[in-house]
Design an enzyme around this catalytic site. Structure first.
Site, PDB file in Angstrom:
ATOM      1  N   CYS A  56       0.808  -1.219   0.000  1.00 33.84           N
ATOM      2  CA  CYS A  56       0.000   0.000   0.000  1.00 33.84           C
ATOM      3  C   CYS A  56       0.847   1.279   0.000  1.00 33.84           C
ATOM      4  CB  CYS A  56      -0.949  -0.006   1.193  1.00 33.84           C
ATOM      5  SG  CYS A  56      -2.237  -1.258   1.035  1.00 33.84           S
ATOM      6  N   GLY A  57       2.142   1.164  -0.213  1.00 32.36           N
ATOM      7  CA  GLY A  57       2.982   2.356  -0.253  1.00 32.36           C
ATOM      8  C   GLY A  57       4.024   2.415   0.846  1.00 32.36           C
ATOM      9  N   HIS A 113       4.172  -3.936   9.447  1.00 33.10           N
ATOM     10  CA  HIS A 113       2.886  -4.230   8.803  1.00 33.10           C
ATOM     11  C   HIS A 113       1.847  -4.690   9.831  1.00 33.10           C
ATOM     12  CE1 HIS A 113       4.349  -3.630   4.821  1.00 33.10           C
ATOM     13  NE2 HIS A 113       5.079  -4.722   4.744  1.00 33.10           N
ATOM     14  N   ARG A 120      -4.420   2.202   1.045  1.00 33.33           N
ATOM     15  CA  ARG A 120      -4.585   2.287  -0.408  1.00 33.33           C
ATOM     16  C   ARG A 120      -5.878   1.587  -0.786  1.00 33.33           C
ATOM     17  NH1 ARG A 120      -0.141  -0.296  -4.700  1.00 33.33           N
ATOM     18  NH2 ARG A 120      -0.747   1.022  -6.449  1.00 33.33           N
TER      19      ARG A 120
HETATM   20  P1  A3P Z   1       2.214  -1.233  -7.715  1.00 30.90           P
HETATM   21  O1  A3P Z   1       2.507  -2.699  -7.619  1.00 30.90           O
HETATM   22  O2  A3P Z   1       0.756  -0.954  -7.868  1.00 30.90           O
HETATM   23  O3  A3P Z   1       3.029  -0.552  -8.761  1.00 30.90           O
HETATM   24  P2  A3P Z   1       4.859  -1.504  -0.713  1.00 30.90           P
HETATM   25  O4  A3P Z   1       6.007  -0.570  -0.713  1.00 30.90           O
HETATM   26  O5  A3P Z   1       3.922  -1.311   0.419  1.00 30.90           O
HETATM   27  O6  A3P Z   1       5.298  -2.910  -0.926  1.00 30.90           O
HETATM   28  O7  A3P Z   1       3.967  -1.102  -1.972  1.00 30.90           O
HETATM   29  C1  A3P Z   1       4.427  -1.303  -3.282  1.00 30.90           C
HETATM   30  C2  A3P Z   1       3.632  -0.430  -4.232  1.00 30.90           C
HETATM   31  O8  A3P Z   1       4.079   0.930  -4.123  1.00 30.90           O
HETATM   32  C3  A3P Z   1       3.863  -0.840  -5.660  1.00 30.90           C
HETATM   33  O9  A3P Z   1       2.636  -0.574  -6.332  1.00 30.90           O
HETATM   34  C4  A3P Z   1       4.976   0.094  -6.069  1.00 30.90           C
HETATM   35  O10 A3P Z   1       5.116   0.260  -7.456  1.00 30.90           O
HETATM   36  C5  A3P Z   1       4.556   1.370  -5.383  1.00 30.90           C
HETATM   37  N1  A3P Z   1       5.666   2.314  -5.173  1.00 30.90           N
HETATM   38  C6  A3P Z   1       6.926   2.036  -4.754  1.00 30.90           C
HETATM   39  N2  A3P Z   1       7.669   3.142  -4.695  1.00 30.90           N
HETATM   40  C7  A3P Z   1       6.869   4.162  -5.083  1.00 30.90           C
HETATM   41  C8  A3P Z   1       7.081   5.563  -5.250  1.00 30.90           C
HETATM   42  N3  A3P Z   1       8.261   6.122  -5.008  1.00 30.90           N
HETATM   43  N4  A3P Z   1       6.041   6.306  -5.672  1.00 30.90           N
HETATM   44  C9  A3P Z   1       4.838   5.739  -5.933  1.00 30.90           C
HETATM   45  N5  A3P Z   1       4.586   4.421  -5.804  1.00 30.90           N
HETATM   46  C10 A3P Z   1       5.586   3.634  -5.380  1.00 30.90           C
END
Ligand code: A3P
Length: 304
Positions: free
Chosen positions: A43-44, A106, A129
Site C-alpha cells: 500500500c505504499g 505491517h 490504499r
Molecule cells: P504497484 O505494484 O501498484 O506498482 P509496498 O512498498 O507497500 O510494498 O507497496 C508497493 C507499491 O508501491 C507498488 O505498487 C509500487 O510500485 C509502489 N511504489 C513504490 N515506490 C513508489 C514511489 N516512489 N512512488 C509511488 N509508488 C511507489
C-alpha cells in the site's frame, strides 16, 4: 491460503512474523520522538519510508545532494522493519539509529506494543490504499516467488481476509479510529492522496514528526527536492533499487525491483472484472460503513 498463516489476536499473520511480533510487543521501548511507519503490505510502504526518511534526515542529508543515502541505499535499508529486528535479536541496531528513529511494521495498530500506543508512547504514521489496487500489487509481488499463483486466488484470499496481516478492512480501521481520536499521535495517509499531491503530504509528514519545513527551506525548494528524490521514476531507476535481493532479509527475501512496479492508482481496472471490483468494493463499503472512512474517491477518479 497463499502463505502459511496463523490467526493471531484477530489477524492472519505469516508464521514467520509471529516470533518477532511477540518479542517486539514485549521488549520495545520507544523514545518520545520515535516514528513508527505502519502500512498494510503493498500500500505504499517503501514510498512512505523514503519520504519520511528524506524529510526527517534532511538536516544531515540535504535532499538534493547527489550522495543522499536514498541514492545509495534501498529504502528498506534506511528504515528497518521493526519486528524483523526483534525476530533477529538485533535490537542494538535500533539503539544505534539517530533520533528521530524511523522504523516500520505491517502489524495492525492493536498488535503494536502498549508502550507505543499508550499516552507516553510515540508517533505512528499509517498509509493505506484502495484495496483493489492493493490486490493487484500483491499478486504481482507474490508471483515473483510463486509464478503459477492466479490473480483470482489472490483476490479470493483478500476477500476472505486470509492474507498476510488480513483482513485488510480490520487493519485499516485499527489505525483509522486512533487517527480520529488522537490525530497528534496517529497520522493517517492514503496512497492516492500521496500521488495527487505529494508535496502537501510531505509537509504534513514533516510537521507531524515535529520538524515542519521552515520558510527558508520552503524558499530553497527543499519540499520539492524530497518529492523528486522519492518519486517513482527516480527510485525505480536507481541501481540500488534494481539489483539484487533486499537486505530486508527474512521478511522481504524478494528482489529489490519487486517493490517498484507501476506506481499508479487504478491499475485494478486492467486486472479484475467489473463484477470482482463491485464485490470487493461492496465488502469494503460494508465494513467501513459509519466510520467516516472510504476509498470511493481513489477508486472512481483515476480510472477511465
Ligand atoms: P504497484 O505494484 O501498484 O506498482 P509496498 O512498498 O507497500 O510494498 O507497496 C508497493 C507499491 O508501491 C507498488 O505498487 C509500487 O510500485 C509502489 N511504489 C513504490 N515506490 C513508489 C514511489 N516512489 N512512488 C509511488 N509508488 C511507489
Amino acid at each position: 491460503s497463499i502463505l502459511e498463516l496463523r490467526l493471531y489476536q484477530g489477524f492472519w499473520l505469516p508464521e514467520h512474523w509471529v516470533p518477532g511480533t511477540v518479542v517486539f510487543q514485549r521488549r520495545f521501548s520507544p523514545r518520545p520522538d520515535d516514528v513508527v511507519l505502519a502500512s498494510y503490505p503493498k500500500c505504499g510502504t517503501t514510498w512512505l519510508k523514503a519520504l519520511a526518511f528524506a524529510a526527517a534526515a534532511r538536516g544531515a542529508y540535504p535532499p538534493a545532494a547527489p550522495g543522499h543515502p536514498l541514492r545509495r541505499l534501498n529504502p528498506h535499508d534506511c528504515v528497518p522493519f521493526i519486528d524483523e529486528i526483534f525476530a533477529g535479536g538485533e535490537e542494538a541496531k535500533l539503539d544505534a539509529l539517530p533520533s528521530p528513529r524511523l522504523m516500520n511494521t505491517h502489524l495492525p495498530y492493536t498488535l503494536l506494543p502498549d508502550r507505543v500506543t499508550n499516552a507516553g508512547g510515540c508517533r505512528v504514521v499509517y498509509v493505506c490504499r484502495d484495496p483493489k489496487d492493493m490486490v493487484v500489487s500483491l499478486w504481482h509481488f507474490l508471483r515473483r516467488a510463486k509464478p503459477d499463483l492466479s490473480f483470482v486466488e489472490t483476490f479470493e484470499s483478500v476477500c476472505d481476509g486470509t492474507v498476510a496481516a488480513g483482513p485488510v478492512w480490520d487493519h485499516v480501521l485499527s489505525y483509522w479510529r486512533p487517527s480520529v481520536a488522537r490525530p497528534d499521535r496517529v497520522l493517517f495517509l492514503k496512497y492516492e492522496d500521496l500521488l495527487r499531491d505529494t508535496a502537501a503530504n510531505v509537509r504534513r509528514l514533516a510537521e507531524f514528526m515535529g520538524r515542519p519545513f521552515t520558510a527558508a527551506e520552503e524558499a530553497a525548494g527543499d519540499v520539492a527536492a524530497v518529492v523528486e528524490l522519492c518519486s517513482f521514476d527516480e527510485m525505480k531507476g536507481l541501481d540500488v533499487n534494481k539489483a539484487g535481493s533486499g537486505t530486508a532479509g527474512r521478511y522481504c527475501a524478494m528482489q529489490r525491483d519487486a517493490f517498484f512496479r507501476k506506481g499508479v492508482a487504478g491499475d485494478w481496472a486492467n486486472h479484475m472484472t467489473p463484477e470482482m471490483a463491485a464485490r470487493l468494493d461492496g465488502i469494503i463499503r460494508e465494513k467501513l460503513q459509519g466510520t467516516g472512512l472510504d476509498f470511493a474517491q481513489g477508486s472512481s477518479r483515476d480510472v477511465d
